[in-house]
Enzyme design. Structure first.
Site, PDB file in Angstrom:
ATOM      1  N   GLY A 238     -48.041   2.837 -67.979  1.00 43.46           N
ATOM      2  CA  GLY A 238     -46.928   2.208 -68.874  1.00 43.46           C
ATOM      3  C   GLY A 238     -46.082   2.854 -69.611  1.00 43.46           C
ATOM      4  CD  GLU A 272     -54.528   1.696 -63.097  1.00 47.09           C
ATOM      5  OE1 GLU A 272     -53.386   1.242 -63.169  1.00 47.09           O
ATOM      6  OE2 GLU A 272     -55.309   1.345 -62.803  1.00 47.09           O
ATOM      7  N   GLY A 274     -47.966   6.855 -64.452  1.00 48.53           N
ATOM      8  CA  GLY A 274     -47.017   7.408 -63.543  1.00 48.53           C
ATOM      9  C   GLY A 274     -45.630   7.845 -64.119  1.00 48.53           C
ATOM     10  NE  ARG A 275     -41.136   4.311 -66.592  1.00 49.95           N
ATOM     11  CZ  ARG A 275     -40.274   3.746 -65.525  1.00 49.95           C
ATOM     12  NH1 ARG A 275     -39.376   4.204 -65.534  1.00 49.95           N
ATOM     13  NH2 ARG A 275     -40.521   2.666 -64.963  1.00 49.95           N
ATOM     14  NE  ARG A 312     -36.356   3.988 -63.077  1.00 48.49           N
ATOM     15  CZ  ARG A 312     -35.774   4.025 -64.324  1.00 48.49           C
ATOM     16  NH1 ARG A 312     -34.888   4.863 -64.619  1.00 48.49           N
ATOM     17  NH2 ARG A 312     -36.255   3.223 -65.187  1.00 48.49           N
ATOM     18  CE1 TYR A 316     -37.114  -2.259 -61.727  1.00 49.69           C
ATOM     19  CE2 TYR A 316     -36.779  -0.122 -61.808  1.00 49.69           C
ATOM     20  CZ  TYR A 316     -37.582  -1.101 -61.276  1.00 49.69           C
ATOM     21  OH  TYR A 316     -38.735  -1.009 -60.434  1.00 49.69           O
ATOM     22  CB  CYS A 342     -19.951  -1.034 -48.487  1.00 51.37           C
ATOM     23  SG  CYS A 342     -19.132   0.431 -47.477  1.00 51.37           S
ATOM     24  CD  GLU A 343     -24.258  -4.110 -51.336  1.00 51.75           C
ATOM     25  OE1 GLU A 343     -24.069  -4.838 -52.154  1.00 51.75           O
ATOM     26  OE2 GLU A 343     -24.729  -4.188 -50.225  1.00 51.75           O
ATOM     27  CE1 TYR A 370     -42.726   3.493 -60.129  1.00 47.63           C
ATOM     28  CE2 TYR A 370     -42.341   4.379 -62.401  1.00 47.63           C
ATOM     29  CZ  TYR A 370     -43.350   3.554 -61.691  1.00 47.63           C
ATOM     30  OH  TYR A 370     -44.730   3.522 -61.776  1.00 47.63           O
TER      31      TYR A 370
HETATM   32  N1  PLP Z   1     -50.838   0.890 -62.763  1.00 51.69           N
HETATM   33  C1  PLP Z   1     -50.298  -0.042 -62.208  1.00 51.69           C
HETATM   34  C2  PLP Z   1     -51.416  -1.118 -61.749  1.00 51.69           C
HETATM   35  C3  PLP Z   1     -48.892  -0.373 -61.929  1.00 51.69           C
HETATM   36  O1  PLP Z   1     -48.513  -1.263 -61.580  1.00 51.69           O
HETATM   37  C4  PLP Z   1     -48.100   0.910 -62.478  1.00 51.69           C
HETATM   38  C5  PLP Z   1     -46.604   0.561 -62.420  1.00 51.69           C
HETATM   39  O2  PLP Z   1     -45.784  -0.271 -62.696  1.00 51.69           O
HETATM   40  C6  PLP Z   1     -48.614   1.832 -62.997  1.00 51.69           C
HETATM   41  C7  PLP Z   1     -50.109   2.200 -63.169  1.00 51.69           C
HETATM   42  C8  PLP Z   1     -47.728   3.129 -63.626  1.00 51.69           C
HETATM   43  O3  PLP Z   1     -46.833   2.725 -64.697  1.00 51.69           O
HETATM   44  P1  PLP Z   1     -45.898   3.798 -65.202  1.00 51.69           P
HETATM   45  O4  PLP Z   1     -45.288   4.683 -64.274  1.00 51.69           O
HETATM   46  O5  PLP Z   1     -45.156   3.125 -66.122  1.00 51.69           O
HETATM   47  O6  PLP Z   1     -47.093   4.690 -66.009  1.00 51.69           O
END
Ligand code: PLP
Length: 417
Positions: A238, A272, A274-275, A312, A316, A342-343, A370
């Site tokens: 997150g 965890e 990601g971004r 994105r 969002y 076409c949107e 993403y």
């Molecule tokens: N873990 C879970 C369960 C998620 O749903 C997400 C994405 O929303 C992430 C980790 C990765 O989040 P982020 O990319 O914001 O770090």
């Protein structure tokens, strides 16, 4: 990421984007291996000797080369489908370091994950816990599970990417979870090894992270009072990145605060992200196809990438910085940068001041997370290629699709005789 002008040309990781675009068909994604590794290092250096595991969140960017880069650097993976698990296996990832999140795991996916001996399932509901128990029992196995608590904390991000509010579909409510931990002890084919939570994505304030960690800590204490000990706490992902010069939380602050909260416990801490590992490591390169203006004086820069390539902004209302690949001698004009789909929602950026022309390249920044993963074939548009800069050279890590790829096995005639 290192993106800068040099002699009027934009360079990404010392690669002249205009030059390589003579060889590569636009639109395409370009990633920087160096930036990904730097981002990873900024977590690992803070975690130091702490008993911890980074499980890269595959959904952010699931290209096999990116996954294999993480696997080689000993991360685990956070997955949300059997398909993502298959990708991790293909990329040489260690399934013993895989956590499986998501509210809708099917029995087939549970079986597949059990066969591959994953670290644990992040259980999202009471029903799912009992279903995993049943599937594991039918295979003569014991499933490792962690229960996902919904901490009911507002992460102050876009509503579509909040996951830890009471109205969200994720996790088990804070009030019910203690009882579920107690009931789980009676189940013979699951072993509860952890607790996890994830409050949302693109979070720019420390407080929601701290508040949720404190809530989970008090839950862990209650579990201890009830004789339940855990092997790990999984704090989710997150951490936000700066798309538009927003102030962000540094990984140092984030890790330090969370370690402080959980430092007196023996268990492993799983993260965890990601971004924050891949977001700023990617750009989308696109070409100007047309320039038009309407009767109220609005100017549109029509490029060859659309919402099917980068969802994105419409999904969002997300902001991405947009740059010209060359400094050219043109008047600066305020444009809405739009795609060919076409949107009306098909935009990449609104009201951007740019000096450009038909045939010039336009760079959409911070699209490593993403980005490609959310792309589609809408309007029968082939998905674009993906490239990575590794040791100063550009490598193709996914070829651009051909039309035949997207037709698949669709039938031309329904009523053949
Ligand atoms: N873990 C879970 C369960 C998620 O749903 C997400 C994405 O929303 C992430 C980790 C990765 O989040 P982020 O990319 O914001 O770090």
């Amino acid at each position: 990421m290192t993106i800068q002008y040099n002699n009027n040309s934009l360079y990404f990781d010392d690669i002249d984007i205009s030059k390589i675009s003579n060889e590569i068909k636009t639109p395409y994604y370009l990633y920087s291996e160096t930036t990904i590794l730097k981002n990873l290092e900024s977590y690992t250096s803070q975690l130091g000797e702490l008993n911890s595991l980074i499980c890269y969140s595959v959904k952010a960017n699931s290209n096999l080369s990116i996954l294999s880069l993480f696997a080689k650097n000993n991360t685990g993976f956070d997955i949300v489908s059997g398909g993502e698990l298959e990708r991790v296996i293909h990329a040489g990832g260690d399934t013993n370091k895989v956590v499986f999140s998501g509210v809708g795991k099917t029995d087939d996916e549970i079986r597949f994950a059990l066969k591959n001996n994953i670290l644990c399932f992040n259980v999202e509901s009471t029903g799912e816990l009992y279903r995993i128990n049943k599937v594991a029992e039918s295979m003569g196995l014991v499933a490792e599970v962690s229960l996902r608590v919904n901490p009911e904390i507002d992460p102050k991000t876009h509503p579509y990417i909040t996951t830890g509010l009471s109205e969200n579909k994720f996790g088990i409510s804070h009030d019910e979870i203690l009882q579920l931990f107690i009931s789980a002890k009676e189940l013979t084919s699951v072993n509860v090894c952890g607790i996890d939570y994830h409050i949302g994505s693109q979070i720019l304030e420390l407080k929601p992270f701290v508040d949720s960690a404190k809530k989970v800590k008090s839950l862990v204490d209650k579990l201890h009072q009830n004789g339940i000990t855990l092997n790990h706490v999984d704090i989710g992902g997150g951490l936000g990145i700066s798309y538009n010069n927003e102030a962000t939380i540094t990984r140092k602050e984030y890790v330090k605060e969370l370690i402080d909260i959980f430092k007196d416990y023996e268990f492993k801490i799983i993260l965890e992200p990601g971004r924050s590992l891949v977001g700023d490591a990617g750009i989308l390169v696109t070409k100007v196809v047309e320039i038009k203006s309407n009767s109220i004086g609005k100017n549109f820069l029509v490029v060859d990438a659309g919402m099917n390539d980068l969802l994105r902004p419409p999904l969002y209302n997300a902001y991405h910085d947009i740059l010209e690949s060359k400094v050219i001698n043109k008047k600066s004009v305020m444009y809405d940068v739009v795609g060919p789909i076409c949107e009306t929602a098909d935009f990449l950026g609104k009201e951007r001041q740019l000096k450009t022309d038909i045939g010039e390249l336009i760079i959409i920044k911070d699209t490593g997370a993403y980005g490609f993963v959310l792309s589609s074939n809408y309007n029968s548009r082939p998905k674009c290629g993906e490239y990575i800069i590794k040791n100063g050279t550009v490598k193709c890590i996914r070829s651009r699709e051909e039309l035949t790829d997207i037709f698949g096995d669709e039938k031309e005639h329904l009523n053949t005789t």
